[in-house]
Every structure is written in structure tokens, then in C-alpha cells.
Write a protein that holds these residues in place. Sequence first.
Motif, PDB file in Angstrom:
ATOM      1  N   ILE A 149       0.837  -1.199   0.000  1.00  0.00           N
ATOM      2  CA  ILE A 149       0.000   0.000   0.000  1.00  0.00           C
ATOM      3  C   ILE A 149       0.869   1.246   0.000  1.00  0.00           C
ATOM      4  N   ALA A 150       1.966   1.206   0.735  1.00  0.00           N
ATOM      5  CA  ALA A 150       2.883   2.352   0.778  1.00  0.00           C
ATOM      6  C   ALA A 150       3.443   2.652  -0.612  1.00  0.00           C
ATOM      7  N   MET A 151       3.803   1.610  -1.358  1.00  0.00           N
ATOM      8  CA  MET A 151       4.365   1.820  -2.694  1.00  0.00           C
ATOM      9  C   MET A 151       3.299   2.325  -3.669  1.00  0.00           C
ATOM     10  N   GLN A 152       2.074   1.815  -3.566  1.00  0.00           N
ATOM     11  CA  GLN A 152       0.987   2.329  -4.402  1.00  0.00           C
ATOM     12  C   GLN A 152       0.752   3.799  -4.110  1.00  0.00           C
ATOM     13  N   SER A 153       0.717   4.122  -2.837  1.00  0.00           N
ATOM     14  CA  SER A 153       0.498   5.502  -2.413  1.00  0.00           C
ATOM     15  C   SER A 153       1.625   6.397  -2.913  1.00  0.00           C
ATOM     16  N   LEU A 154       2.851   5.919  -2.775  1.00  0.00           N
ATOM     17  CA  LEU A 154       4.015   6.681  -3.211  1.00  0.00           C
ATOM     18  C   LEU A 154       3.979   6.917  -4.724  1.00  0.00           C
ATOM     19  N   THR A 155       3.662   5.877  -5.478  1.00  0.00           N
ATOM     20  CA  THR A 155       3.607   5.991  -6.942  1.00  0.00           C
ATOM     21  C   THR A 155       2.548   6.992  -7.372  1.00  0.00           C
ATOM     22  N   ARG A 156       1.358   6.869  -6.820  1.00  0.00           N
ATOM     23  CA  ARG A 156       0.279   7.795  -7.187  1.00  0.00           C
ATOM     24  C   ARG A 156       0.617   9.224  -6.756  1.00  0.00           C
ATOM     25  N   SER A 157       1.215   9.351  -5.584  1.00  0.00           N
ATOM     26  CA  SER A 157       1.602  10.684  -5.106  1.00  0.00           C
ATOM     27  C   SER A 157       2.592  11.335  -6.048  1.00  0.00           C
ATOM     28  N   LYS A 158       3.563  10.567  -6.499  1.00  0.00           N
ATOM     29  CA  LYS A 158       4.570  11.119  -7.417  1.00  0.00           C
ATOM     30  C   LYS A 158       3.947  11.489  -8.753  1.00  0.00           C
ATOM     31  N   ILE A 159       3.031  10.675  -9.243  1.00  0.00           N
ATOM     32  CA  ILE A 159       2.339  11.005 -10.500  1.00  0.00           C
ATOM     33  C   ILE A 159       1.580  12.314 -10.343  1.00  0.00           C
ATOM     34  N   LEU A 160       0.844  12.439  -9.256  1.00  0.00           N
ATOM     35  CA  LEU A 160       0.040  13.644  -9.041  1.00  0.00           C
ATOM     36  C   LEU A 160       0.900  14.869  -8.767  1.00  0.00           C
ATOM     37  N   MET A 161       2.047  14.674  -8.116  1.00  0.00           N
ATOM     38  CA  MET A 161       2.960  15.801  -7.885  1.00  0.00           C
ATOM     39  C   MET A 161       3.566  16.287  -9.191  1.00  0.00           C
ATOM     40  N   SER A 162       3.961  15.341 -10.031  1.00  0.00           N
ATOM     41  CA  SER A 162       4.644  15.686 -11.287  1.00  0.00           C
ATOM     42  C   SER A 162       3.693  16.190 -12.359  1.00  0.00           C
ATOM     43  N   HIS A 163       2.428  15.799 -12.275  1.00  0.00           N
ATOM     44  CA  HIS A 163       1.441  16.170 -13.297  1.00  0.00           C
ATOM     45  C   HIS A 163       0.215  16.780 -12.631  1.00  0.00           C
ATOM     46  N   PRO A 164       0.270  18.071 -12.304  1.00  0.00           N
ATOM     47  CA  PRO A 164      -0.874  18.687 -11.633  1.00  0.00           C
ATOM     48  C   PRO A 164      -2.143  18.685 -12.491  1.00  0.00           C
ATOM     49  N   SER A 173      -6.873   6.874  -5.406  1.00  0.00           N
ATOM     50  CA  SER A 173      -5.781   7.803  -5.086  1.00  0.00           C
ATOM     51  C   SER A 173      -6.170   8.712  -3.933  1.00  0.00           C
ATOM     52  N   THR A 174      -7.425   9.114  -3.875  1.00  0.00           N
ATOM     53  CA  THR A 174      -7.894   9.958  -2.777  1.00  0.00           C
ATOM     54  C   THR A 174      -7.718   9.228  -1.457  1.00  0.00           C
ATOM     55  N   GLN A 175      -8.052   7.945  -1.438  1.00  0.00           N
ATOM     56  CA  GLN A 175      -7.880   7.154  -0.210  1.00  0.00           C
ATOM     57  C   GLN A 175      -6.405   7.018   0.148  1.00  0.00           C
ATOM     58  N   LEU A 176      -5.586   6.713  -0.848  1.00  0.00           N
ATOM     59  CA  LEU A 176      -4.172   6.463  -0.578  1.00  0.00           C
ATOM     60  C   LEU A 176      -3.395   7.736  -0.270  1.00  0.00           C
ATOM     61  N   CYS A 177      -3.695   8.820  -1.002  1.00  0.00           N
ATOM     62  CA  CYS A 177      -2.875  10.029  -0.894  1.00  0.00           C
ATOM     63  C   CYS A 177      -3.391  11.024   0.131  1.00  0.00           C
ATOM     64  N   SER A 178      -4.512  10.721   0.775  1.00  0.00           N
ATOM     65  CA  SER A 178      -4.985  11.645   1.803  1.00  0.00           C
ATOM     66  C   SER A 178      -4.165  11.475   3.085  1.00  0.00           C
ATOM     67  N   ASP A 179      -3.475  10.341   3.207  1.00  0.00           N
ATOM     68  CA  ASP A 179      -2.527  10.164   4.307  1.00  0.00           C
ATOM     69  C   ASP A 179      -1.195  10.730   3.845  1.00  0.00           C
ATOM     70  N   GLU A 180      -0.462  11.278   4.780  1.00  0.00           N
ATOM     71  CA  GLU A 180       0.798  11.900   4.406  1.00  0.00           C
ATOM     72  C   GLU A 180       1.814  10.850   3.996  1.00  0.00           C
ATOM     73  N   VAL A 181       2.417  11.061   2.839  1.00  0.00           N
ATOM     74  CA  VAL A 181       3.483  10.191   2.351  1.00  0.00           C
ATOM     75  C   VAL A 181       4.726  11.050   2.297  1.00  0.00           C
ATOM     76  N   GLY A 182       5.660  10.786   3.174  1.00  0.00           N
ATOM     77  CA  GLY A 182       6.837  11.641   3.222  1.00  0.00           C
ATOM     78  C   GLY A 182       6.406  13.034   3.633  1.00  0.00           C
ATOM     79  N   ARG A 183       6.630  14.013   2.778  1.00  0.00           N
ATOM     80  CA  ARG A 183       6.265  15.396   3.090  1.00  0.00           C
ATOM     81  C   ARG A 183       5.102  15.878   2.234  1.00  0.00           C
ATOM     82  N   TRP A 184       4.507  14.994   1.450  1.00  0.00           N
ATOM     83  CA  TRP A 184       3.465  15.408   0.517  1.00  0.00           C
ATOM     84  C   TRP A 184       2.117  14.874   0.951  1.00  0.00           C
ATOM     85  N   LYS A 185       1.115  15.721   0.898  1.00  0.00           N
ATOM     86  CA  LYS A 185      -0.245  15.316   1.253  1.00  0.00           C
ATOM     87  C   LYS A 185      -1.200  16.067   0.341  1.00  0.00           C
ATOM     88  N   GLU A 186      -2.171  15.368  -0.215  1.00  0.00           N
ATOM     89  CA  GLU A 186      -3.151  15.966  -1.110  1.00  0.00           C
ATOM     90  C   GLU A 186      -4.495  15.990  -0.380  1.00  0.00           C
TER      91      GLU A 186
END
Length: 153
Positions: free
Chosen positions: A37-52, A77-90
Amino acid sequence: HTLTNILEKNSMDDTPRDIADLLKMNEAAKNMRNREIAMQSLTRSKILMSHPDLDMEPLFVYKLKFLPLITNWFRRSTQLCSDEVGRWKESVPKMQSRELSAVYKFVRGMPLLASDGYWTNVLNDSQAEKRKLQMMLQRAEENERCALKRLKR
């Protein structure tokens, strides 16, 4: 394998801030309890960070078949990225806004398909309602015949 540092572990001084943030996110995900789950969250977070603003146009070749997949991807992605991953939170409202934007791009890119889909749905609903009414009418007629038979005895 997950990249967590460049050069020596504590020598991040020369590393650009955005890359350092990504490396910290990798480190945080690596230390999370549920790694999958952490890797899925990280991957989606990076996609969303890189492509607003995600470009939906390449998906138009699949017509509206891809739309449910896109909405499900954003909801997950909303479920996964609403928790803070590293320093990024959506935030949830921001994710919903992105999902709405993606749906809007589909509808705007294919207005005839979207309107045809709507009217096809209206037609299917009305035909289903008509079948139900016909079945109810048949039952009512059968009940009427049965009642008349019993009254004539």
C-alpha cells in the motif's frame, strides 16, 4: 529496489530540493508497515505531484470505456494520498477537483459520445419501465380473468 539517497546518506546538501523531497518520500514509504500500500500511495503521489493537470486526450481512443477506470483511479488515489506520504499530502477536495477536471475533459473532448450515452441511458430506462408496466398489466388481466371465473361458478 527503492532509491533513498544519492552519494552518502547525510550529504544531501548539493541535491536539488525537489529530488531530496522525492528521496525522503521513498525513505518514508520504505519504513511504512504495509509496504504494498505504501508503494501504491508513493507511486500515485509522485504522478500527481509531477502532473498537476493530467492530460486525458491520449485516452480518447478508447472512447468512454476508460472513464470508469479514471474515476476509480482518482477515488483510490484519494484514499491512498490523503494520508501523508513523506512530506506530501493531497487534500480530499483537491483530489475531487482533479477527478472532476478529468471527467470534464472527457465530456468536453467527446460531447457527442457523452450526449449519446445519456440519451441511450434514458431510452434504456424508459424501455425497462415500459416492460415492467406491461408485466403489471398482464398480471392485472390474469387476476381479472381469474376473479370473473370464480364469480361465474
